[in-house]
Scaffold this motif. Structure first.
Motif, PDB file in Angstrom:
ATOM      1  N   THR A   9       0.834  -1.200   0.000  1.00  0.00           N
ATOM      2  CA  THR A   9       0.000   0.000   0.000  1.00  0.00           C
ATOM      3  C   THR A   9       0.867   1.248   0.000  1.00  0.00           C
ATOM      4  N   ALA A  10       1.878   1.251   0.857  1.00  0.00           N
ATOM      5  CA  ALA A  10       2.773   2.409   0.939  1.00  0.00           C
ATOM      6  C   ALA A  10       3.496   2.626  -0.384  1.00  0.00           C
ATOM      7  N   GLY A  11       3.929   1.532  -1.011  1.00  0.00           N
ATOM      8  CA  GLY A  11       4.620   1.632  -2.297  1.00  0.00           C
ATOM      9  C   GLY A  11       3.729   2.209  -3.376  1.00  0.00           C
ATOM     10  N   LEU A  12       2.469   1.801  -3.364  1.00  0.00           N
ATOM     11  CA  LEU A  12       1.521   2.298  -4.369  1.00  0.00           C
ATOM     12  C   LEU A  12       1.296   3.801  -4.188  1.00  0.00           C
ATOM     13  N   VAL A  13       1.107   4.227  -2.949  1.00  0.00           N
ATOM     14  CA  VAL A  13       0.884   5.651  -2.669  1.00  0.00           C
ATOM     15  C   VAL A  13       2.112   6.464  -3.091  1.00  0.00           C
ATOM     16  N   THR A  14       3.302   5.949  -2.755  1.00  0.00           N
ATOM     17  CA  THR A  14       4.540   6.645  -3.114  1.00  0.00           C
ATOM     18  C   THR A  14       4.672   6.786  -4.625  1.00  0.00           C
ATOM     19  N   SER A  15       4.395   5.699  -5.354  1.00  0.00           N
ATOM     20  CA  SER A  15       4.552   5.762  -6.815  1.00  0.00           C
ATOM     21  C   SER A  15       3.520   6.693  -7.445  1.00  0.00           C
ATOM     22  N   LEU A  16       2.327   6.756  -6.840  1.00  0.00           N
ATOM     23  CA  LEU A  16       1.316   7.700  -7.337  1.00  0.00           C
ATOM     24  C   LEU A  16       1.792   9.142  -7.176  1.00  0.00           C
ATOM     25  N   ILE A  17       2.396   9.432  -6.029  1.00  0.00           N
ATOM     26  CA  ILE A  17       2.901  10.791  -5.772  1.00  0.00           C
ATOM     27  C   ILE A  17       3.991  11.147  -6.780  1.00  0.00           C
ATOM     28  N   VAL A  18       4.905  10.201  -7.012  1.00  0.00           N
ATOM     29  CA  VAL A  18       6.014  10.462  -7.942  1.00  0.00           C
ATOM     30  C   VAL A  18       5.481  10.675  -9.363  1.00  0.00           C
ATOM     31  N   PRO A  43      13.173  15.561 -15.482  1.00  0.00           N
ATOM     32  CA  PRO A  43      12.124  15.111 -14.557  1.00  0.00           C
ATOM     33  C   PRO A  43      11.952  13.591 -14.526  1.00  0.00           C
ATOM     34  N   MET A  44      12.123  12.944 -15.697  1.00  0.00           N
ATOM     35  CA  MET A  44      11.942  11.488 -15.719  1.00  0.00           C
ATOM     36  C   MET A  44      13.036  10.794 -14.914  1.00  0.00           C
ATOM     37  N   ILE A  45      14.289  11.253 -15.090  1.00  0.00           N
ATOM     38  CA  ILE A  45      15.394  10.650 -14.324  1.00  0.00           C
ATOM     39  C   ILE A  45      15.177  10.887 -12.824  1.00  0.00           C
ATOM     40  N   ILE A  46      14.785  12.125 -12.496  1.00  0.00           N
ATOM     41  CA  ILE A  46      14.532  12.432 -11.074  1.00  0.00           C
ATOM     42  C   ILE A  46      13.404  11.550 -10.538  1.00  0.00           C
ATOM     43  N   ALA A  47      12.344  11.407 -11.337  1.00  0.00           N
ATOM     44  CA  ALA A  47      11.202  10.606 -10.895  1.00  0.00           C
ATOM     45  C   ALA A  47      11.620   9.153 -10.640  1.00  0.00           C
ATOM     46  N   VAL A  48      12.451   8.613 -11.542  1.00  0.00           N
ATOM     47  CA  VAL A  48      12.881   7.212 -11.381  1.00  0.00           C
ATOM     48  C   VAL A  48      13.759   7.065 -10.135  1.00  0.00           C
TER      49      VAL A  48
END
Lengths: 152, 74
Positions: A9-18, A43-48
């Motif tokens: 759940t935490a991983g999903l929320v984090t990836s949604l924010i990113v 932005p893509m590199i930062i996001a990854v």
């Protein structure tokens, strides 16, 4: 909610924010300039990179928070019993989610190849792969969460 | 989501007969999390044969007294 359910759940929320952050950097540029001039690489590199770091930090924080909560509520034995003990159901659910996520990633790669064959701009290929990889992870995680709550 | 299996079980009654053994205690003795023990008891998850035998051993009964499958169904 089990340990691995909380982590997912935490991983999903984090990836949604990113993903939302990345979208806010790139989407406003669309329509104002040709796609070849849109600054998406940074932005893509930062996001990854940030996405990976944040997912690790979130998992650690969720683990610590859960351990403290469980210790206060039920004692240390409960923590020893619940934490880091991936049982057969966790493994089944993990494999199911990873398999479905893998199928989604396969479709994303084929679509990206199709974009290359049709000579689309690099922007579309890169973003297709980026969103496809995100969808793969997100759908895999959602499947796991449904499995934990449903018929598993 | 519907039940994935026709297998039923008597775990709730067996726990009651075993001095109201808690799900946490059962989970600990068969080496799974409480959530998995709960899912097995509720029929939402069919355990491996090994875990099924562990459950039977905990209650000291044959496997068929823990899990049942309706006859004539395939």
């Amino acid at each position: 909610m089990s340990f691995y359910e909380r982590i997912n759940t935490a991983g999903l929320v984090t990836s949604l924010i990113v993903l939302a952050w990345y979208g806010l950097q790139v989407v406003p540029q669309m329509g104002t300039a040709p796609v070849s001039e849109i600054a998406y690489t940074g932005p893509m590199i930062i996001a990854v990179v940030v996405g990976v770091i944040l997912s690790v930090i979130t998992a650690v924080l969720v683990s610590i928070g859960s351990a403290i909560w469980l210790t206060v509520k039920e004692g240390k034995d409960a923590v020893d019993a619940e934490f880091g003990n991936e049982d057969e159901r966790d493994k089944h659910i993990g494999r199911l989610g990873d398999a479905i996520g893998g199928h989604v990633l396969s479709v994303a790669v084929i679509l990206a190849l199709a974009l290359i064959w049709m000579e689309f701009e690099t922007f579309w290929v890169a973003n297709g792969l980026f969103v496809g990889a995100w969808l793969s992870a997100a759908i895999g995680t959602v499947v796991k969460l449904f499995a934990y709550r449903g018929a598993f | 989501m519907s039940k994935p299996t026709k297998i039923t079980n008597e775990i709730r009654r067996l726990r009651f007969d075993a001095d109201e053994m808690t799900q946490a205690e059962l989970a600990k003795r068969i080496g799974v999390t409480r959530q998995t023990a709960l899912a097995i008891e509720q029929g939402r998850y069919s355990p491996s044969l090994e875990v099924a035998f562990k459950i039977a051993n905990v209650f000291n009964v044959p496997l068929e007294q823990v899990f049942q499958y309706p006859e004539g169904d395939d």
